[in-house]
Design a protein around this motif. Structure first.
Motif, PDB file in Angstrom:
ATOM      1  N   LYS B 206     119.485  -9.971 125.030  1.00  0.00           N
ATOM      2  CA  LYS B 206     119.040  -9.730 123.655  1.00  0.00           C
ATOM      3  C   LYS B 206     119.405  -8.347 123.134  1.00  0.00           C
ATOM      4  O   LYS B 206     119.446  -8.125 121.935  1.00  0.00           O
ATOM      5  CB  LYS B 206     117.519  -9.906 123.566  1.00  0.00           C
ATOM      6  N   SER B 207     119.589  -7.385 124.033  1.00  0.00           N
ATOM      7  CA  SER B 207     119.850  -6.033 123.533  1.00  0.00           C
ATOM      8  C   SER B 207     120.553  -5.203 124.590  1.00  0.00           C
ATOM      9  O   SER B 207     120.719  -5.616 125.732  1.00  0.00           O
ATOM     10  CB  SER B 207     118.532  -5.362 123.147  1.00  0.00           C
ATOM     11  N   ASP B 208     120.963  -4.033 124.153  1.00  0.00           N
ATOM     12  CA  ASP B 208     121.612  -3.086 125.052  1.00  0.00           C
ATOM     13  C   ASP B 208     121.199  -1.709 124.558  1.00  0.00           C
ATOM     14  O   ASP B 208     121.256  -1.435 123.358  1.00  0.00           O
ATOM     15  CB  ASP B 208     123.130  -3.267 124.963  1.00  0.00           C
ATOM     16  N   ALA B 209     120.775  -0.855 125.491  1.00  0.00           N
ATOM     17  CA  ALA B 209     120.252   0.452 125.104  1.00  0.00           C
ATOM     18  C   ALA B 209     121.263   1.262 124.300  1.00  0.00           C
ATOM     19  O   ALA B 209     120.906   2.099 123.481  1.00  0.00           O
ATOM     20  CB  ALA B 209     119.836   1.224 126.352  1.00  0.00           C
ATOM     21  N   LEU B 210     122.549   0.994 124.529  1.00  0.00           N
ATOM     22  CA  LEU B 210     123.565   1.818 123.885  1.00  0.00           C
ATOM     23  C   LEU B 210     123.748   1.498 122.398  1.00  0.00           C
ATOM     24  O   LEU B 210     124.402   2.241 121.673  1.00  0.00           O
ATOM     25  CB  LEU B 210     124.904   1.646 124.615  1.00  0.00           C
ATOM     26  N   GLU B 211     123.164   0.382 121.956  1.00  0.00           N
ATOM     27  CA  GLU B 211     123.417  -0.027 120.580  1.00  0.00           C
ATOM     28  C   GLU B 211     122.897   0.977 119.557  1.00  0.00           C
ATOM     29  O   GLU B 211     123.456   1.106 118.477  1.00  0.00           O
ATOM     30  CB  GLU B 211     122.842  -1.430 120.336  1.00  0.00           C
ATOM     31  N   ASP B 212     121.851   1.725 119.916  1.00  0.00           N
ATOM     32  CA  ASP B 212     121.354   2.749 118.996  1.00  0.00           C
ATOM     33  C   ASP B 212     122.402   3.818 118.750  1.00  0.00           C
ATOM     34  O   ASP B 212     122.598   4.287 117.631  1.00  0.00           O
ATOM     35  CB  ASP B 212     120.093   3.410 119.562  1.00  0.00           C
ATOM     36  N   LEU B 213     123.077   4.185 119.822  1.00  0.00           N
ATOM     37  CA  LEU B 213     124.118   5.203 119.717  1.00  0.00           C
ATOM     38  C   LEU B 213     125.269   4.687 118.845  1.00  0.00           C
ATOM     39  O   LEU B 213     125.819   5.406 118.025  1.00  0.00           O
ATOM     40  CB  LEU B 213     124.624   5.522 121.135  1.00  0.00           C
ATOM     41  N   TRP B 214     125.601   3.438 119.039  1.00  0.00           N
ATOM     42  CA  TRP B 214     126.675   2.811 118.268  1.00  0.00           C
ATOM     43  C   TRP B 214     126.316   2.759 116.790  1.00  0.00           C
ATOM     44  O   TRP B 214     127.127   3.060 115.923  1.00  0.00           O
ATOM     45  CB  TRP B 214     126.944   1.408 118.822  1.00  0.00           C
ATOM     46  N   LYS B 215     125.045   2.447 116.508  1.00  0.00           N
ATOM     47  CA  LYS B 215     124.609   2.396 115.115  1.00  0.00           C
ATOM     48  C   LYS B 215     124.629   3.795 114.500  1.00  0.00           C
ATOM     49  O   LYS B 215     124.969   3.958 113.330  1.00  0.00           O
ATOM     50  CB  LYS B 215     123.203   1.814 115.022  1.00  0.00           C
ATOM     51  N   THR B 216     124.271   4.785 115.300  1.00  0.00           N
ATOM     52  CA  THR B 216     124.336   6.163 114.803  1.00  0.00           C
ATOM     53  C   THR B 216     125.768   6.490 114.403  1.00  0.00           C
ATOM     54  O   THR B 216     126.024   7.082 113.360  1.00  0.00           O
ATOM     55  CB  THR B 216     123.898   7.154 115.901  1.00  0.00           C
ATOM     56  N   TYR B 217     126.694   6.089 115.247  1.00  0.00           N
ATOM     57  CA  TYR B 217     128.095   6.361 114.938  1.00  0.00           C
ATOM     58  C   TYR B 217     128.504   5.657 113.652  1.00  0.00           C
ATOM     59  O   TYR B 217     129.111   6.238 112.762  1.00  0.00           O
ATOM     60  CB  TYR B 217     129.000   5.919 116.092  1.00  0.00           C
ATOM     61  N   TYR B 218     128.135   4.375 113.559  1.00  0.00           N
ATOM     62  CA  TYR B 218     128.519   3.561 112.403  1.00  0.00           C
ATOM     63  C   TYR B 218     128.006   4.198 111.102  1.00  0.00           C
ATOM     64  O   TYR B 218     128.734   4.322 110.125  1.00  0.00           O
ATOM     65  CB  TYR B 218     127.952   2.157 112.571  1.00  0.00           C
ATOM     66  N   ALA B 219     126.742   4.621 111.122  1.00  0.00           N
ATOM     67  CA  ALA B 219     126.159   5.197 109.916  1.00  0.00           C
ATOM     68  C   ALA B 219     126.799   6.542 109.581  1.00  0.00           C
ATOM     69  O   ALA B 219     126.967   6.885 108.414  1.00  0.00           O
ATOM     70  CB  ALA B 219     124.653   5.365 110.103  1.00  0.00           C
ATOM     71  N   SER B 220     127.183   7.301 110.614  1.00  0.00           N
ATOM     72  CA  SER B 220     127.708   8.639 110.349  1.00  0.00           C
ATOM     73  C   SER B 220     129.159   8.621 109.902  1.00  0.00           C
ATOM     74  O   SER B 220     129.593   9.503 109.176  1.00  0.00           O
ATOM     75  CB  SER B 220     127.608   9.509 111.604  1.00  0.00           C
ATOM     76  N   ILE B 221     129.923   7.633 110.336  1.00  0.00           N
ATOM     77  CA  ILE B 221     131.347   7.625 110.006  1.00  0.00           C
ATOM     78  C   ILE B 221     131.566   7.045 108.607  1.00  0.00           C
ATOM     79  O   ILE B 221     132.624   7.176 108.019  1.00  0.00           O
ATOM     80  CB  ILE B 221     132.157   6.840 111.073  1.00  0.00           C
TER      81      ILE B 221
END
Lengths: 417, 476
Positions: B206-221
């Motif tokens: 259902k989830s992966d801990a790293l997805e928060d980091l990925w979302k941070t990247y997505y929002a920042s780029i």
């Protein structure tokens, strides 16, 4: 500051680099365990600005000793600063890559201490990924002009693509906005990379097993709209770069409002349509046999914003038309508005077996609305009678500005005009 | 009429081969796919199919009915076979029939209706494969003995698992992974690629801990100044969003974008003007000195007593450039008259230089300070103030055209020799600049005064004298 905070700052700082291309490296590096490059890049996601996310595009640090007015990371900006360590970038890249979020890494940096030191750190990231982690994915390193030759050589060994930003179209623009950057230095850095690329290619052709140097070539970026330099000058610079430095791509980045903007450069909305027209013109230079000088037809030396540059050229050169699709050569076909390289290729094939009628062109999905005024087909083409009419310009200009914007987007991705 | 039932490309291929050798025209064949709904004639179809199969096999072994098909067709058919449209088998056979019966180069005519349709289908399949390569999102699960496995669930539009899976095994060679789709699943154990049945999304993590980091990247780029939502949706179709972790951010990003842009346009930093705005028309030293008192390019003019311009003869061959006026200079209106000036005087003397033959000035013309009780403490000018003030110094140097410029301290050195200049490493070296043949940088006397280490202080004084001497020699 944890990695997440740093990522937010250093990705934000990197977003003004337009390039996200991950294509060009045709074969995966031997011995790779994670990652591949098979020629064509993949866009793994898209943000609402319509740009793709292919690479993890970050800065190693946004501390910078330079004061380029258009840049959010200039020394005189109040933007929050951060700095990644080499292992942090390596782990982040691998973690993202293994989850198939990205195609590789695009690493750039503010200049800290001096160009050599900065270049050394950038190269180290690439080297650790390749050697310690057997990473075979794409790496694009931004090269710092002025950095030592040996360091560039090392960078090219581990990276797929190197790039030096030309930043602004003319030397005068640089003096105005980025006084610390000198065009001769930038061009010299490009020249150096270009020489090393062709050297390594030639060696490999002769059968030597010399290490590869930036197999995906080099690219550059210039910011448009921050100074008053007209499109004709911009295209001329681009065409010099393609010819002289053998660049793979020149990216045009519309000067966009940035947080912590510099009062010396007042805020404005980014000239997106202009940027798009430049890309179209760029495509015409590279694949359609146009010369930089003939593309700008307006008196103010800028590309027309209403119609694409090929159509603008056709309207200004109507004596060239109509072109007979059944007998014209490739070069002539390429000049017809609304017909792209792929359609031309198909036309040339089909022509051997049958005559081409208007309905065939429509089936090939050419932009018939534009093409119809300029082509001679084997059946009757009623639109052709407008070719010499004075109001053809008006017929071809879009009814509303809005509609045109969306048209523009489609060809922005395909590059076809 | 023949009723034929096929499930995959290989089925179709052997059926088609039999039909061709039996000379059965496309109008006489009805093709159906496995996933079709059960129809009224299903029984008959199956029967016909099995009959056909035996027939075709026997027909195929006869050497008299061999025919050849251009390779591009096989490639095209291999892709079209993965398309979800049940009509694909019929269309493929129809085209094959035409190719074999006199239209060998049919595929080159992309405006032909059949060819056009087939090409569209191939395009749809290729695009779907490409999107699968792009949008598969692995989630990591840690199994026993710290082994990592990556699992993804993806919903393609067509039956493309086998077209796409080899790519993933090349790319993630050193990683164990599984990709699940509703129709088929693929598994890679770092050596072998195997396929299994389709599975629902509920079977994937259902989830992966790293997805928060990925979302941070997505929002920042994301750059809010450029909104092209249609473009994003065309390339990243909304039907794929449920399996993309970053897609949850999209609505918020679009909603907040306009206000973020307005904020960016309204807020800016620094000074919009530089001293260039205050320069007089006639740029000799006297006119410059008169004009400088009116300068308001930066805010330093608000607190300082007066602007302190350079002093010295108009024909000076040697120019010394400091950082900014200090407390005494600010009051007296002349550079280098405070404690640092005293040290400079003795150093000049020891170097054999007459102060009155030298032109003395600063990079910044107003005193920058911090009030601490009654005292005014020197504060280093920042890059904005230096930039704003710079035209004064440039005009002075242009009017003087000196042979040698000696920069005192890092501020002056970086202003004239570039921001990557490091005084501790490059002090005393002679460089050419656009203002003079020789430019040397050395210690600022104030920096020497602040040095706590006595020995080091003595050494720095000696270096200052030595550098002054060298500068003077060159200006001879």
């Amino acid at each position: 500051m944890d990695v997440q905070d740093k990522l937010a700052i250093l990705a934000d700082a990197a977003k003004y680099d337009a390039s996200c291309s991950s294509s060009g490296s045709k074969a995966t590096r031997a011995g790779s365990r994670i990652g591949s490059t098979e020629g064509m890049g993949i866009c793994h996601s898209y943000t609402p600005d319509g740009r793709c996310i292919s690479l993890l595009k970050i800065l190693l640090t946004n501390f910078c000793i330079y004061d380029c007015q258009y840049c959010v990371n200039r020394i005189s900006s109040d933007t929050p600063r951060a700095r990644f360590t080499v292992p942090e970038v390596v782990t982040l890249t691998l973690d993202f890559y293994k989850r198939n979020y990205i195609e590789g890494l695009f690493l750039s940096s503010g200049i800290i201490q001096n160009p050599d030191y900065t270049m050394e750190k950038l190269t180290e990231v690439a080297k650790v990924l390749r050697k310690e982690h057997k990473y075979g994915g794409y790496i694009h390193l931004k090269t710092i002009p002025n950095a030592n030759e040996e360091l560039i050589k090392e960078a090219g060994r581990w990276a797929d693509r190197l790039s030096v930003n030309i930043e602004l179209p003319t030397e005068n623009d640089l003096v105005q906005l980025a006084p610390e950057k000198k065009k001769p230095t930038i061009v010299k850095a490009m020249q150096g990379i270009s020489e090393k690329i062709s050297e390594s290619r030639a060696d490999r052709k002769r059968g030597f097993k010399s290490p590869r140097f930036a197999p995906a070539g080099q690219s550059t970026q210039m910011i448009v709209g921050a100074t008053a330099t007209p499109d004709s000058k911009i295209l001329q610079t681009a065409s010099e770069l393609y010819g002289g430095q053998k660049l793979k791509r020149v990216y045009y980045s519309a000067y966009s409002p940035i947080p912590h903007a510099d009062a010396r450069l007042p805020g404005q909305s980014p000239p997106l349509v202009r940027e798009h027209r430049l890309y179209q013109a760029d495509w015409l230079l590279r694949f359609y046999g146009f010369e930089a000088g003939e593309l700008v037809t307006q008196a103010d030396q800028n590309l027309s914003l209403d119609v694409d540059p090929k159509l603008a050229w056709a309207l200004a050169n109507r004596h060239y038309f109509p072109v007979d699709v059944n007998s014209a050569c490739r070069e002539q076909l390429l000049r017809i508005p609304g017909i792209g390289t792929r359609s031309v290729k198909r036309l040339l094939k089909i022509r051997r077996f049958q005559h081409i009628r208007t309905c065939d062109l429509k089936k090939l999905k050419v932009a018939w609305n534009r093409a119809k005024y300029f082509v001679l087909t084997s059946d009757h083409n009623p639109a052709l009678k407008n070719l010499d009419m004075l109001d053809l310009d008006r017929k071809l200009r879009p009814a509303t500005q809005q509609l045109m914007l969306f048209d523009a987007m489609q060809s922005a991705t395909s590059g076809e005009v | 009429m023949r009723f034929i039932h096929v499930a995959c490309f290989d089925d179709w291929r052997s059926e088609a081969r039999g039909l061709l050798s039996d000379q059965i025209p496309p109008t006489e064949v009805h093709w159906s796919a496995e996933d079709d709904q059960l129809g009224l004639f299903d029984q008959i179809q199956e029967k016909a199919a099995t009959e056909k199969e035996t027939e075709s096999r026997s027909g195929n072994t006869e050497p008299s009915t061999r025919f050849s098909v251009p390779t591009p067709f096989l490639d095209l058919a291999g892709h079209v076979a993965c398309h979800q449209d049940p009509a694909r088998w019929q269309l493929l056979y129809q085209t094959l029939w035409r190719i074999v019966h006199g239209e060998r180069r049919l595929l080159e005519i992309s405006t032909d209706d059949d060819v056009h349709l087939l090409q569209l289908m191939r395009k749809a399949v290729t695009r779907d494969v490409h999107k699968m390569k792009a949008f598969v999102r692995f989630r990591k699960i840690e199994t026993e003995a710290s082994a990592e496995t990556y699992i993804a669930w993806h919903r393609p539009d067509h039956f493309i698992m086998r077209l796409a899976a080899p790519f993933f095994s090349r790319r993630f060679k050193g990683m164990s992974w599984t990709i699940l789709t509703p129709h088929e699943s693929a598994h890679w154990n770092q050596q072998q690629l195997t396929y299994g049945p389709g599975l629902p999304a509920s079977e994937a993590p259902k989830s992966d801990a790293l997805e928060d980091l990925w979302k941070t990247y997505y929002a920042s780029i994301f750059n809010p100044a450029r909104i092209k939502v249609d473009m994003m949706k065309r390339e990243m179709p909304v039907r794929h969003w449920p399996t993309l972790p970053e897609a949850t951010l999209i609505d918020d990003l679009i909603r907040d974008a306009p206000s973020r842009v307005n904020e960016m346009i309204e807020n800016y930093e620094g000074f919009s003007k530089t001293a260039a705005h205050y320069l007089p028309i006639k740029q000799d030293l006297r006119s410059l000195q008169q004009a400088v008192s009116k300068c308001q390019a930066c805010h330093l003019c608000n607190d300082a007593t007066q602007a302190v311009f350079g002093v010295g003869p108009e024909n000076a061959r040697l120019v010394l450039v400091g950082e900014q006026p200090g407390d005494r200079e600010d009051i007296e209106g002349e550079p280098f008259v405070g404690p640092a000036g005293e040290l400079l005087n003795t150093s000049l003397h020891q170097a054999g230089i007459e102060r009155r033959e030298v032109y003395l000035t600063n990079v910044v013309k107003h005193f920058k300070f911090e009030r601490r009780g009654k005292r005014r403490l020197h504060k280093k000018p920042d890059s904005r103030e230096i930039y704003a003030c710079r035209p004064w110094l440039e005009s002075e140097l242009a009017a003087l055209r000196p042979k040698t410029v000696i920069c005192l301290g890092a501020t002056a050195a970086q202003a004239l020799l570039g921001r990557d200049f490091r005084l501790s490493q490059q002090r005393g070296r002679i460089r050419m600049t656009e203002w003079s043949q020789q430019t040397i940088a050395t210690w600022h006397p104030a920096a020497i005064l602040r040095m706590p280490d006595k020995n080091r202080k003595r050494e720095m004084v000696q270096q200052l004298i030595q550098d002054l001497k060298r500068g003077a020699e060159f200006s001879e």
